[in-house]
Design a protein around this motif. Structure first.
Motif, PDB file in Angstrom:
ATOM      1  N   ASP A 254       0.886  -1.174   0.000  1.00 42.01           N
ATOM      2  CA  ASP A 254       0.000   0.000   0.000  1.00 42.01           C
ATOM      3  C   ASP A 254       0.921   1.221   0.000  1.00 42.01           C
ATOM      4  OD1 ASP A 254      -1.967   1.898   0.419  1.00 42.01           O
ATOM      5  OD2 ASP A 254      -2.532   1.192   2.420  1.00 42.01           O
ATOM      6  N   HIS A 335      -2.432   1.900   9.289  1.00 49.83           N
ATOM      7  CA  HIS A 335      -3.151   0.677   9.658  1.00 49.83           C
ATOM      8  C   HIS A 335      -2.219  -0.501   9.520  1.00 49.83           C
ATOM      9  CE1 HIS A 335      -3.290   0.167   5.260  1.00 49.83           C
ATOM     10  NE2 HIS A 335      -3.532   1.462   5.250  1.00 49.83           N
ATOM     11  N   HIS A 342      -6.171  -3.299   4.651  1.00 48.67           N
ATOM     12  CA  HIS A 342      -6.461  -2.876   6.026  1.00 48.67           C
ATOM     13  C   HIS A 342      -6.634  -4.165   6.809  1.00 48.67           C
ATOM     14  CE1 HIS A 342      -8.317   0.834   3.912  1.00 48.67           C
ATOM     15  NE2 HIS A 342      -7.040   1.021   4.133  1.00 48.67           N
ATOM     16  N   THR A 378       1.264   0.737   7.976  1.00 52.17           N
ATOM     17  CA  THR A 378       1.537   1.822   7.043  1.00 52.17           C
ATOM     18  C   THR A 378       1.738   3.109   7.838  1.00 52.17           C
ATOM     19  OG1 THR A 378      -0.760   2.548   6.754  1.00 52.17           O
ATOM     20  CG2 THR A 378       0.004   0.770   5.328  1.00 52.17           C
ATOM     21  N   GLU A 380       1.235   6.974   6.797  1.00 50.69           N
ATOM     22  CA  GLU A 380       0.720   7.727   5.658  1.00 50.69           C
ATOM     23  C   GLU A 380       0.160   9.100   6.041  1.00 50.69           C
ATOM     24  OE1 GLU A 380      -2.992   6.005   4.026  1.00 50.69           O
ATOM     25  OE2 GLU A 380      -2.533   4.234   5.230  1.00 50.69           O
ATOM     26  N   GLU A 419       3.053   7.508   1.723  1.00 47.91           N
ATOM     27  CA  GLU A 419       2.719   6.289   2.467  1.00 47.91           C
ATOM     28  C   GLU A 419       3.719   5.180   2.204  1.00 47.91           C
ATOM     29  OE1 GLU A 419      -1.016   4.448   1.268  1.00 47.91           O
ATOM     30  OE2 GLU A 419      -1.094   3.367   3.182  1.00 47.91           O
TER      31      GLU A 419
END
Ligand code: GLY
Ligand code: MN
Ligand code: MN
Length: 441
Positions: A254, A335, A342, A378, A380, A419
């Motif tokens: 991600d 997350h 997620h 992550t 971000e 991110e």
């Protein structure tokens, strides 16, 4: 790579078995049964939506195209794979199982999905059955006992070395796509054209991505979940925000990057400031770090950027306290990530399902856990110029602390998000994303 996976897989399996043993004990059942699931048919149609395998299924083995298949785990025994390989001349049927994982399963091949029943445990009442009610075969009806789900979800946050290999691979793919996307932006492509360049570079189709890519030029960067893809480029592409990941055997990356055109120097300066904040936050991914604190720290740092770059004239403390930072940074710091972009269990305090709430006033934070080695999250942070939120701020007393002329000048740039996916270790954090970009040279 396959050799590294083959070497890491036995430990991965041993870990999953231990976790399953504990989860079965928690719910007082004897066997774990996992349905891969079925594709959903479109309403009043004979076409299916893309098949998405149950995440708990793909954690056991790298099989994504296995609708109608099942895993059965009995403590102390070799797990069983009931593998549906229909005889069908209309579609490409799932390939026969091969690879480093097959020796770890007893495999039963079936040709029709109801035939699964005779290979599943005799007594469903003694089984914890993961899946959706629609995946039931006769009396084998998914029941997903909550104590088992809590226990598995809690432990899913800790990635095995095998999972980390796949996540590094997903990160390298994503980084490759981002490089191609940036080149397409600089060549003046439309959002659609950039997206095509991204997919081509990673050799995945939309349905294989861990989430729908966000490809926003100019003010579209301010739409947090912009998934529209304009077919024609704007007159001038001043800025570009891309949030796009990739999958490797069902594990996600991600990644978000923000770019400025050469003439948008003031926006480039803001990107660099957010990047500095982001890297400081990434460096905080260490054992025993409370993720809620990191999220609040992100607010303070970003409020500092807003003040230093002349958007607000109030202290970072006041900007956070009075909710001004949330106007410009309205989402969570990040997350947990892994089998799902997620990943589950972001709020779990323990394997018994107790939860830790978000800090008051921060309802969009998706993870409240304290970080520990082998977790991947992550990081971000972002700053956006969202018309709707700015309109709310204009009505509040803090409007007097805002340099509206400067804010308005930045609206056409949309916003910034940067991110990375970062693994917590015993020591220095491992930044999967930055390492992946670096590996491309
Ligand atoms: N791409 C979804 C997210 O960043 O959470
Ligand atoms: Mn994310
Ligand atoms: Mn993202």
């Amino acid at each position: 790579m396959t050799e590294a996976l083959a070497q890491a897989y036995p430990l991965h399996m041993a870990t999953l078995r231990q976790r399953a043993d504990a989860a079965l004990e928690a719910c007082g059942r004897d066997q774990l049964v996992i349905a891969a699931g079925h594709p959903i048919t479109k309403h009043l149609d004979d076409q299916d939506y893309p098949f998405i395998v149950h995440p708990a299924f793909k954690q056991w083995l790298p099989l994504l195209d296995a609708p109608g298949s099942w895993i059965v785990y009995t403590p102390g025994k070799k797990p069983k794979l009931v593998f549906l390989q229909p005889q069908d001349f209309w579609h490409v049927v799932p390939e026969s199982p091969t690879g480093y994982w097959v020796d770890h399963f007893d495999i039963e091949i079936i040709r029709k999905w109801p035939d699964a029943r005779k290979h599943l445990p005799a007594n469903p009442d003694r089984c914890a059955i993961l899946g959706q009610p629609r995946d039931a075969v006769e009396d084998m009806i998914p029941n997903s006992p909550q104590p088992l789900v809590d226990s598995l979800d809690y432990h899913r946050a800790y990635k095995t070395p095998y999972e980390l290999i796949l996540m590094r691979q997903a990160s390298v793919l994503g980084a490759r796509g981002h490089r191609a996307a940036e080149a397409a932006f600089r060549a003046g492509e439309s959002e659609f054209g950039i997206h095509m360049a991204y997919l081509h570079a990673i050799s995945q189709i939309d349905a294989e991505l861990p989430y729908a890519s966000i490809v926003g030029l100019n003010e579209h960067g301010a739409v947090l979940h912009y998934t529209h893809f304009d077919r024609t480029p704007p007159e001038q592409s001043l800025s570009f925000l891309i949030d796009a990941g990739a999958s490797s055997a069902g594990y996600a990356s991600d990644i978000t990057r923000s770019h400025a055109a050469p003439q948008a120097e003031e926006f480039q300066a803001l990107i660099e400031a957010v990047d500095g904040v982001q890297q400081k936050l990434c460096a905080m991914v260490r054992a025993n770090q409370d993720y809620r604190q990191m999220h609040l720290e992100a607010h303070h740092m970003l409020a500092g950027v807003l003040r230093d770059q002349g958007f607000i004239d109030m202290s970072p403390e006041a900007a956070v306290e009075e909710g001004v930072s949330s106007i410009f940074f309205p989402h969570g710091l990040g997350h947990s990530i892994g089998l799902q972009v997620h990943d589950v269990g972001g709020f779990l305090k323990n394997a018994r399902g107790e939860k830790t709430a978000q800090p008051e006033g921060h309802p969009f934070l998706r993870q409240t856990r304290t970080l520990e080695p082998s977790m991947v999250c992550t990081i971000e942070p972002g700053l956006y110029f969202v018309d709707m939120l700015l309109a709310q701020l204009r009505e509040r007393p803090q409007a007097k602390n805002v340099n509206w002329e400067r804010v308005d000048r930045f609206r056409p740039y949309g916003g910034i998000r940067i991110e990375d996916d970062v693994a917590c270790t015993e020591g220095e954090p491992e930044n999967l994303t930055r390492d992946a970009f670096a590996s491309l040279g």
